[in-house]
Design a protein around this motif. Structure first.
Motif, PDB file in Angstrom:
ATOM      1  N   SER A   1     -15.659   7.584  -5.524  1.00 39.41           N
ATOM      2  CA  SER A   1     -16.492   7.176  -4.387  1.00 39.41           C
ATOM      3  C   SER A   1     -17.198   8.350  -3.734  1.00 39.41           C
ATOM      4  CB  SER A   1     -15.630   6.445  -3.341  1.00 39.41           C
ATOM      5  OG  SER A   1     -15.022   5.299  -3.889  1.00 39.41           O
TER       6      SER A   1
ATOM      7  N   VAL B   1     -20.427   8.433   0.037  1.00 40.00           N
ATOM      8  CA  VAL B   1     -20.465   9.010   1.381  1.00 40.00           C
ATOM      9  C   VAL B   1     -21.386  10.233   1.466  1.00 40.00           C
ATOM     10  CG1 VAL B   1     -18.180   8.176   2.027  1.00 40.00           C
ATOM     11  CG2 VAL B   1     -18.395  10.366   0.846  1.00 40.00           C
TER      12      VAL B   1
ATOM     13  N   LEU C   1     -23.591  10.841   4.607  1.00 38.68           N
ATOM     14  CA  LEU C   1     -22.957  11.305   5.839  1.00 38.68           C
ATOM     15  C   LEU C   1     -23.137  12.807   6.034  1.00 38.68           C
ATOM     16  CD1 LEU C   1     -19.593   9.302   5.819  1.00 38.68           C
ATOM     17  CD2 LEU C   1     -21.752   8.714   6.931  1.00 38.68           C
TER      18      LEU C   1
ATOM     19  N   VAL D   1     -16.116   5.752  10.603  1.00 40.80           N
ATOM     20  CA  VAL D   1     -16.577   4.851   9.546  1.00 40.80           C
ATOM     21  C   VAL D   1     -15.508   3.792   9.353  1.00 40.80           C
ATOM     22  CG1 VAL D   1     -17.275   4.619   7.144  1.00 40.80           C
ATOM     23  CG2 VAL D   1     -17.878   6.685   8.419  1.00 40.80           C
TER      24      VAL D   1
ATOM     25  N   ALA E   1     -13.733   7.916  -0.718  1.00 44.07           N
ATOM     26  CA  ALA E   1     -14.753   8.098   0.314  1.00 44.07           C
ATOM     27  C   ALA E   1     -14.195   8.890   1.483  1.00 44.07           C
ATOM     28  CB  ALA E   1     -15.262   6.735   0.778  1.00 44.07           C
TER      29      ALA E   1
ATOM     30  N   ALA F   1     -15.632  12.704   2.305  1.00 45.66           N
ATOM     31  CA  ALA F   1     -16.507  12.682   3.482  1.00 45.66           C
ATOM     32  C   ALA F   1     -16.524  14.047   4.154  1.00 45.66           C
ATOM     33  CB  ALA F   1     -16.029  11.621   4.466  1.00 45.66           C
TER      34      ALA F   1
ATOM     35  N   TRP G   1     -15.742  13.223  10.451  1.00 45.44           N
ATOM     36  CA  TRP G   1     -15.791  11.755  10.396  1.00 45.44           C
ATOM     37  C   TRP G   1     -14.380  11.201  10.333  1.00 45.44           C
ATOM     38  CZ3 TRP G   1     -20.149   8.702  10.718  1.00 45.44           C
ATOM     39  CH2 TRP G   1     -21.369   9.377  10.664  1.00 45.44           C
TER      40      TRP G   1
ATOM     41  N   PHE H   1     -11.983   7.650   9.730  1.00 41.41           N
ATOM     42  CA  PHE H   1     -12.046   6.405   8.966  1.00 41.41           C
ATOM     43  C   PHE H   1     -10.981   5.441   9.457  1.00 41.41           C
ATOM     44  CE2 PHE H   1     -14.373   9.300   6.382  1.00 41.41           C
ATOM     45  CZ  PHE H   1     -15.262   8.526   5.653  1.00 41.41           C
TER      46      PHE H   1
ATOM     47  N   TYR I   1     -20.979   2.555  11.452  1.00 43.65           N
ATOM     48  CA  TYR I   1     -21.054   2.885  10.031  1.00 43.65           C
ATOM     49  C   TYR I   1     -19.879   2.208   9.333  1.00 43.65           C
ATOM     50  CZ  TYR I   1     -24.454   6.383  11.418  1.00 43.65           C
ATOM     51  OH  TYR I   1     -25.565   7.013  11.925  1.00 43.65           O
TER      52      TYR I   1
ATOM     53  N   ILE J   1     -18.198   0.984   5.303  1.00 43.32           N
ATOM     54  CA  ILE J   1     -18.189   0.896   3.842  1.00 43.32           C
ATOM     55  C   ILE J   1     -17.722  -0.504   3.491  1.00 43.32           C
ATOM     56  CG2 ILE J   1     -17.106   1.731   1.734  1.00 43.32           C
ATOM     57  CD1 ILE J   1     -16.916   4.474   2.989  1.00 43.32           C
TER      58      ILE J   1
ATOM     59  N   LEU K   1     -22.478   1.745   1.664  1.00 43.28           N
ATOM     60  CA  LEU K   1     -22.357   2.402   2.963  1.00 43.28           C
ATOM     61  C   LEU K   1     -23.527   1.925   3.814  1.00 43.28           C
ATOM     62  CD1 LEU K   1     -21.191   4.557   4.929  1.00 43.28           C
ATOM     63  CD2 LEU K   1     -22.712   6.205   3.801  1.00 43.28           C
TER      64      LEU K   1
END
Length: 574
Positions: A456, A460, A463, A474, A484, A488, A492, A494, A517, A519, A554
């Motif tokens: 993945s 990202v 970003l 996110v 991701a 990233a 950020w 998640f 944001y 996914i 995304l």
């Protein structure tokens, strides 16, 4: 007969030390050289192999948390306790990252070392039963097999479990079949405890089943109690309790729900199938086993037929047969089936192969030569036919790969001729070289493509241009994409929401004053948001697709006060 030369009686008559020196596997320096050389071999191209979803990226995130937080005792995933697996493999990953910095290379180093150690243990296993030559052959063929190469590249703890199971059974065979010394049992219990710290009680269950079946089939029920007493089970309980039980006690003290989550849900429930979304078909285990033997599948088939179970089978071969079949049957019956679960069956299988090749008679060598020649002819004809019929579809990379595969086939001419001339020692060298070329082809071709197809990282990438101040968080819905999170840029955060629940996004979208944001995974949520089918929401005119990767996307959803036309989507990249 193999038993007259290498059976337990002959071993005891010669003396264990003298026997192992004359017939055993490797010396101390050769073990070190093999470990270093194999590790370097397995690390070829490791820095260019990205982390695949979900297992590799998940392991990398747990290791990252250990290094950054300093909490090495309790594995954490996205700031939540991770109960699925014990910590030993994560300790290895975190130690490598701590020593060499965070990278794919450092993360794959642990698997490469474990793969090299498993190969060496397999060589020692075959060497103690069938002689030094058999040990070298067994280790070399496993090293360049699909199972050996892929296992040493993939960031998973299954090969580490296979290594501890192999080490435990190697110690038991030394202590019971060869030397009858209690010190080997101590090492066996230490290996079992390390296996428990790798993947749980299966590290006791598998060796226990194999040893129990061997004792039962060798001496019947009456001899088992005496054998168990000689194994010092009370000492084993103490060793495993100190090394593994102490960590379980700590986790239970820190998280009272740990025993239920790990022992019941992650072990018993998964084996029974109640903890699985869908059980894999039974044939995935034998299929993975046959595939993992490549390119030695034909040789293993010949060896298995020649050394098939029968009355009067030598103890060493009986033990190795029981070992391999127990692993295959155990995981075939279990509802939790994955291809990598079959890895503990390969050391015994390649030990049998080493013994078979080292003990070939002149007639068998000639038959094997004809078999290799026939395989060479069929494979070569098929490759040439593909080139003739499909040459317009081949690009330069495909042609290079095909040339490598043809070179591997051509290399089989030499061992075929040497086998015909009854010169087995010289025949093994080009045979292993051909397998090595096959292994390199796998590592640089299918393996790299496999990792890239399940990564993945590209999802990202937008970003990086936005920076951490753009949103800061996110949301990942509905299936976790740990890659991701790993790839990233810093800054950020998640959050995982609502597995397979569309409405889990509603509280996050209503009254949101900053861009959201997210996914969206699996291809289900994105069409629903684009068509305004989520109950109580109208977001199609505020939805911007930043990146697409397969069925994942995304996206940015702007606040309600800010509207954007449907044509404002800034990227539709695949």
């Amino acid at each position: 007969m193999l038993e007259s030369k290498f059976g337990p009686s002959a071993m005891l008559e010669q003396g264990a030390v003298g026997f192992l020196r004359r017939r055993g596997g490797l010396t101390g320096w050769s073990v070190v050289a093999a470990l270093v050389g194999l590790t370097a071999f397995y690390m070829l191209g490791a820095s260019t192999m990205v982390l695949s979803e979900p297992d590799e990226a998940r392991c990398a995130l747990i290791a990252r948390h250990m290094v950054q937080s300093g909490d090495w005792l309790a594995p954490q995933l996205l700031d939540r306790p991770y109960f699925d697996k014990p910590p030993l493999y994560f300790w290895m990953l975190a130690g490598s990252v701590k020593a060499f910095g965070e990278s794919e290379w450092a993360l794959r180093l642990a698997s490469a070392i474990v793969g090299a150690a498993t190969v060496v243990l397999t060589g020692l296993l075959a060497g103690q039963f069938f002689g030094r030559g058999a040990g070298w052959i067994a280790g070399a063929t496993l090293a360049v097999s699909v199972a050996g190469v892929m296992g040493a590249h993939v960031i998973r703890m299954d090969l580490l479990l296979a290594m501890w199971v192999t080490a435990a059974l190697l110690c038991w065979s030394r202590g019971c079949l060869l030397e009858r010394r209690g010190g080997w049992y101590v090492l066996m219990y230490v290996c079992m405890a390390m296996g428990c710290l790798t993947k749980g009680p299966v590290a006791i269950l598998l060796p226990g089943l194999i040893i129990g079946l061997y004792l039962l089939l060798s001496g019947g029920w009456r001899g088992i109690p005496g054998q168990i007493r000689r194994m010092r089970p009370v000492l084993g309980v103490l060793i495993i309790g100190v090394l593994y039980g102490s960590w379980v006690g700590y986790m239970t003290w820190r998280y009272p729900e740990y025993p239920r989550e790990f022992f019941l849900k992650q072990n018993l429930d998964r084996m029974a199938g109640s903890g699985l979304d869908a059980a894999a078909p039974w044939y995935i285990i034998p299929g993975a086993f046959v595939g993992g033997l490549m390119p030695w599948s034909l040789l293993v088939g010949l060896a298995s037929w020649d050394r098939r179970p029968r009355r009067g089978l030598p103890p060493a071969e009986k033990f190795l047969w029981i070992w391999g079949l127990t692993v295959l049957v155990f995981f075939t019956i279990s509802k939790a089936r994955m291809p990598n679960y079959v890895l503990p069956a390969f050391p015994s299988t390649f030990a049998l192969l080493g013994g078979y090749l080292a003990g070939l008679t002149a007639r068998h060598r000639a038959q094997l030569g004809f078999g290799l020649l026939g395989t060479l002819a069929l494979a070569g004809a098929g490759a040439i036919g593909i080139v003739i019929l499909e040459h317009e579809r081949f690009d330069r990379v495909d042609m290079v790969r095909l040339a490598v595969r043809l070179a591997v086939l051509a290399a089989l001419v030499a061992p075929t001729w040497l086998l015909w001339k009854r010169r087995l020692t010289l025949a093994v060298v080009p045979l292993i070289a051909a397998g090595g070329a096959f292994a390199i082809d796998i590592a640089y071709g299918p393996a790299r493509e496999y990792f890239a197809s399940r990564c993945s990282k590209e999802l990202v990438r937008p970003l990086e241009a936005l920076g951490s101040a753009a949103g800061g968080e996110v949301v990942v819905a509905t299936v976790p994409r740990y890659g991701a999170v790993y790839y990233a840029p810093p800054g950020w955060r998640f959050r995982l929401v609502g597995k397979r629940q569309v409405n889990s996004l509603i509280p996050l979208l209503k009254g949101n004053e900053r861009p959201l944001y997210a996914i969206l995974t699996g291809g289900g949520l994105l069409p629903e948001l684009q068509q305004d089918t989520v109950v109580g929401l109208r977001v199609s005119d505020r939805l911007t697709i930043l990146q697409r990767l397969g069925e994942d996307a995304l996206v940015r959803i702007d606040p309600a006060a800010k509207t954007a036309g449907a044509n404002d989507k800034i990227s539709q990249g695949q």
